[in-house]
Write an enzyme that holds these catalytic residues in place. Structure first.
Site, PDB file in Angstrom:
ATOM      1  N   LYS A 270       0.995  -1.147   0.103  1.00  0.00           N
ATOM      2  CA  LYS A 270       0.070   0.164   0.132  1.00  0.00           C
ATOM      3  C   LYS A 270       1.011   1.280   0.134  1.00  0.00           C
ATOM      4  O   LYS A 270       1.403   1.677   0.974  1.00  0.00           O
ATOM      5  CB  LYS A 270      -0.926   0.004   1.251  1.00  0.00           C
ATOM      6  CG  LYS A 270      -1.792  -1.082   1.089  1.00  0.00           C
ATOM      7  CD  LYS A 270      -3.045  -0.937   2.342  1.00  0.00           C
ATOM      8  CE  LYS A 270      -4.200  -1.891   2.051  1.00  0.00           C
ATOM      9  NZ  LYS A 270      -5.109  -1.655   1.002  1.00  0.00           N
ATOM     10  N   ARG A 345     -10.272 -11.212   0.699  1.00  0.00           N
ATOM     11  CA  ARG A 345     -11.387 -12.301  -0.066  1.00  0.00           C
ATOM     12  C   ARG A 345     -10.800 -13.603  -0.270  1.00  0.00           C
ATOM     13  O   ARG A 345     -11.359 -14.634  -0.137  1.00  0.00           O
ATOM     14  CB  ARG A 345     -11.562 -11.971  -1.601  1.00  0.00           C
ATOM     15  CG  ARG A 345     -10.264 -11.604  -2.369  1.00  0.00           C
ATOM     16  CD  ARG A 345     -10.455 -10.922  -3.700  1.00  0.00           C
ATOM     17  NE  ARG A 345     -10.746  -9.606  -3.475  1.00  0.00           N
ATOM     18  CZ  ARG A 345     -11.031  -8.423  -4.306  1.00  0.00           C
ATOM     19  NH1 ARG A 345     -11.080  -8.909  -5.782  1.00  0.00           N
ATOM     20  NH2 ARG A 345     -11.076  -7.311  -4.031  1.00  0.00           N
TER      21      ARG A 345
HETATM   22  N1  BES Z   1      -8.388  -3.597   3.402  1.00  0.00           N
HETATM   23  C1  BES Z   1      -8.487  -3.417   2.182  1.00  0.00           C
HETATM   24  C2  BES Z   1      -9.742  -2.466   1.753  1.00  0.00           C
HETATM   25  C3  BES Z   1      -9.649  -1.438   2.520  1.00  0.00           C
HETATM   26  C4  BES Z   1      -9.400  -0.071   1.973  1.00  0.00           C
HETATM   27  C5  BES Z   1     -10.170  -1.087   3.799  1.00  0.00           C
HETATM   28  C6  BES Z   1      -9.509   1.205   2.688  1.00  0.00           C
HETATM   29  C7  BES Z   1     -10.669   0.036   4.507  1.00  0.00           C
HETATM   30  C8  BES Z   1     -10.231   1.279   3.837  1.00  0.00           C
HETATM   31  C9  BES Z   1      -8.282  -4.555   1.290  1.00  0.00           C
HETATM   32  O1  BES Z   1      -7.463  -5.483   1.669  1.00  0.00           O
HETATM   33  C10 BES Z   1      -7.756  -4.015  -0.261  1.00  0.00           C
HETATM   34  O2  BES Z   1      -6.497  -3.712  -0.153  1.00  0.00           O
HETATM   35  N2  BES Z   1      -8.670  -4.001  -1.031  1.00  0.00           N
HETATM   36  C11 BES Z   1      -7.893  -3.537  -2.263  1.00  0.00           C
HETATM   37  C12 BES Z   1      -8.571  -4.328  -3.569  1.00  0.00           C
HETATM   38  C13 BES Z   1      -7.963  -4.255  -4.809  1.00  0.00           C
HETATM   39  C14 BES Z   1      -6.483  -4.617  -4.693  1.00  0.00           C
HETATM   40  C15 BES Z   1      -8.701  -4.954  -5.847  1.00  0.00           C
HETATM   41  C16 BES Z   1      -8.567  -1.979  -2.701  1.00  0.00           C
HETATM   42  O3  BES Z   1      -9.364  -1.981  -2.191  1.00  0.00           O
HETATM   43  O4  BES Z   1      -7.931  -1.215  -3.269  1.00  0.00           O
HETATM   44 MN    MN Z   2      -5.540  -5.539   1.002  1.00  0.00          MN
END
Ligand code: BES
Ligand code: MN
Ligand code: ZN
Length: 488
Positions: A270, A345
Site C-alpha cells: 500500500k 477475499r
Molecule cells: N483492506 C483493504 C480494503 C480497505 C481499503 C479497507 C480502504 C479500508 C479502507 C483490502 O484488503 C484491499 O486492499 N483492497 C484492495 C482491492 C484491490 C487490490 C482490488 C483495494 O480496495 O484497493
Molecule cells: Mn488489502
C-alpha cells in the site's frame, strides 16, 4: 453506568441534570412541561426563545437552574412525532448524555417522549444511545481520565423497562469490544491476541471454542487463507466460537468476519494515498463478529450461532506469496494472485467454505473488503450483496432498527469475467471499475448451499468525525445489526 427505569415525574425528580425531549410542535408547552416551566418561573420558555430552540433533531439547549431539585436543565429536540424512530431516540439520548458529561452531571434524569414507539423499543434505543455516546477509550493514555463521569441515569416514565435496558447494555458491551479491537493497533491486536480474546469470551460466557492452528488449516486444504498468512511472523489462527441455546435451536446461523490484524498490501504494498497506517482496522469484520458473540452469549436467544474468523496479517517477507502465485482454496478451486492486496477475499474464501459445511440456515460475512465500496457509498454506509432476497431484506430491516446504515448493491455475475485466468480457475482481482461488486462475486465462488450475504464495512468501521453516539475512531459498526438479525 447504572440505569434506573423510574416512574418519577419530571416535577419530582432530583439529581444533577434533567434532560427533556421536545417535539417541534410542542414548544408551547402543556401538561407536565407547562407545570415544570411554572415551577422554574418560566425558565423553560425563556431558554426555548433565547436558544432559538426549535425542537428539531440535533437541537440542544442547556441552562443553570436554581431552586429546583437539579442544577442543569437540558432540552433536546425530537423533531416531528410521526417521524420519530428508534434511531432518533438513540441520537437524542446520546446528545443529552454528552451534554450531561460536559456539565459535570454525575446523575442524569432523562425524560424523552417516545412518540409512536413501543415502550421497550424506545427504552432500549435510549439506553443504547447513552451507553454508546459516553464510551471513552483511555487504554493508551499514560494519564488517568479525570473527567467526571455520568454514572447514574434515570429513565423517567419508563418504569418496568428493566429488560429492555439490560438488553441495551449487553449489546453495548459487544459494541465496545468491537471498538476496542478495531482501535487497538497491530502491535496490540494480533492473531495470537485475537485467539486469546476468543478464549476469554468462551470462558466468561460459556461459548464453545475451536481454534484451528496452521497444521489443521493445512489438513483442511485452506491454501487461500494460508497463502496470505505465509508472510507473517505470527501464527495464523482460524477461530470458531459457538453459542448454543438450551434445548433445540429455532434456527442456526453463522457470522464470518474478515480478520486481518494488519494489511500492508503484501508485495503489492500500500503506497501513496492508500492509508497503510489505518490498516489496523482491517479486522473490523472480526471485531463485529466477536462483539456480536459477546452480546448474544449474554442475551441467550433460542438460536444457535457460529462466529468465525480466519485471522492473520498481510505482510511483506521472503516467505510471502508472490504476485502471480497460484493458490488452492479448501473447495479445490485455484486462484491466480494478480494482486496480493486483495487478501481479504482469500481469507474469507476458506472461511466461507468452512461455514458452508456447518449446515446453518443462513450466513453473513462482514469485511473491510474494498476501497471501491468506500468510493461508492462513502464512510458511513456499508454495502450489502446477496443472491438471497429474503436474507438481504431481513438484514436490511435489522439494520434499520439498529440504526446502522447500509445499501444493497447488485450481485452482477457478469463482472466475474474480468477475473478469468488463463491458468487457474480465477484471478483474485478484476477490473478497477466496480471493484466492490467483483469482490463480492469472487466470494460467491466459495458458497455452495447456504443462504449467504456479504457486507462490505470498509467505510463505517471507523469515523474521522464525531457523529451522534460515535466519537472519532472505531465505531463498532455491525454489532447492533447482527444482534438484531439473530434475535429476529
Ligand atoms: N483492506 C483493504 C480494503 C480497505 C481499503 C479497507 C480502504 C479500508 C479502507 C483490502 O484488503 C484491499 O486492499 N483492497 C484492495 C482491492 C484491490 C487490490 C482490488 C483495494 O480496495 O484497493
Ligand atoms: Mn488489502
Ligand atoms: Zn485488507
Amino acid at each position: 453506568m447504572k440505569f434506573q427505569a423510574s416512574a418519577t415525574s419530571i416535577l419530582d425528580w432530583s439529581g444533577d441534570g434533567l434532560a427533556i425531549g421536545l417535539f417541534d410542535n410542542q414548544l408551547e408547552l402543556s401538561g407536565e412541561l407547562a407545570a415544570l416551566d411554572g415551577k422554574l418561573g418560566g425558565l423553560v420558555k425563556e431558554v426555548i426563545a433565547e436558544a432559538e430552540f426549535k425542537g428539531q433533531p440535533g437541537n440542544l439547549a442547556t441552562t443553570r437552574v436554581a431552586g429546583a431539585g437539579f442544577r442543569k436543565l437540558i432540552l433536546v429536540g425530537l423533531g416531528k412525532v410521526e417521524d420519530l424512530k428508534p434511531e432518533g431516540l438513540r441520537r437524542a439520548a446520546s446528545a443529552a448524555a454528552r451534554a450531561a458529561r460536559r456539565e459535570k452531571c454525575g446523575s442524569l434524569g432523562l425524560a424523552l417522549a417516545v412518540g409512536n414507539q413501543a415502550a421497550d423499543v424506545a427504552a432500549q434505543a435510549i439506553a443504547e444511545g447513552v451507553e454508546l455516546a459516553l464510551y471513552k477509550d483511555h487504554r493508551f493514555k499514560s494519564e488517568k481520565d479525570e473527567t467526571k463521569p455520568v454514572d447514574e441515569v434515570h429513565l423517567l416514565g419508563m418504569a418496568g423497562q428493566e429488560g429492555a435496558i439490560d438488553r441495551a447494555q449487553k449489546i453495548a458491551s459487544g459494541v465496545f469490544l468491537a471498538r476496542e479491537l478495531v482501535a487497538a493497533p497491530a502491535n496490540y491486536v494480533t492473531p495470537i491476541s485475537m485467539a486469546q480474546t476468543a478464549q476469554d469470551l468462551a470462558k466468561e460466557y460459556g461459548l464453545e471454542l475451536k481454534i484451528l492452528e496452521q497444521a489443521e488449516c493445512e489438513a483442511l486444504g485452506m491454501g487461500a487463507f494460508l497463502g496470505v498468512a505465509m508472510a507473517s511472523d505470527l501464527p495464523p489462527k482460524f477461530i470458531h466460537l459457538i453459542y448454543k441455546p438450551q434445548g433445540t435451536p429455532r434456527k442456526k446461523l453463522a457470522i464470518i468476519g474478515k480478520g486481518l490484524t494488519f494489511d500492508s498490501g503484501g508485495y503489492n504494498l500500500k503506497v501513496g494515498a492508500s492509508s497503510i497506517e489505518m490498516m489496523k482496522t482491517d479486522m473490523g469484520g472480526a471485531g463485529a463478529t466477536f462483539g456480536a458473540a459477546k452480546a448474544i452469549a449474554q442475551i441467550k436467544p433460542d438460536v444457535e450461532v457460529h462466529f468465525i474468523s480466519a485471522v492473520t496479517e498481510n505482510m511483506v517477507s521472503g516467505r510471502g506469496m508472490h504476485p502471480g502465485d497460484i493458490l488452492t482454496a479448501s473447495n479445490g478451486k485455484t486462484i491466480e494472485i494478480n494482486n496480493t492486496d486483495a487478501e481479504g477475499r482469500l481469507t474469507l474464501a476458506d472461511a466461507l467454505v468452512y461455514a458452508d459445511k456447518l449446515g446453518v440456515d443462513g450466513m453473513i460475512d462482514l469485511a473491510t473488503l474494498t476501497g471501491a465500496c468506500v468510493v461508492a457509498l462513502g464512510d458511513d454506509i456499508a454495502g450489502l450483496w446477496s443472491p438471497n432476497d429474503a436474507l438481504a431484506k431481513g438484514f436490511e430491516a435489522a439494520a434499520e432498527a439498529a440504526g446502522e446504515k447500509l445499501w444493497r448493491m447488485p450481485m452482477e455475475e457478469r463482472y466475474f469475467e474480468s477475473m478469468k485466468s488463463p491458468l487457474a480457475d480465477m484471478k483474485n482481482t478484476g477490473s478497477r471499475a466496480g471493484g466492490a461488486i467483483s469482490a463480492s462475486v469472487f466470494l460467491k465462488q466459495f458458497v455452495k448451499d447456504t443462504p449467504w450475504m456479504h457486507l462490505d464495512v470498509a467505510g463505517p468501521v471507523w469515523t474521522d468525525k464525531e457523529i451522534a453516539y460515535n466519537s472519532v475512531g472505531a465505531t463498532g459498526y455491525g454489532v447492533r445489526s447482527l444482534v438484531q438479525w439473530v434475535l429476529g
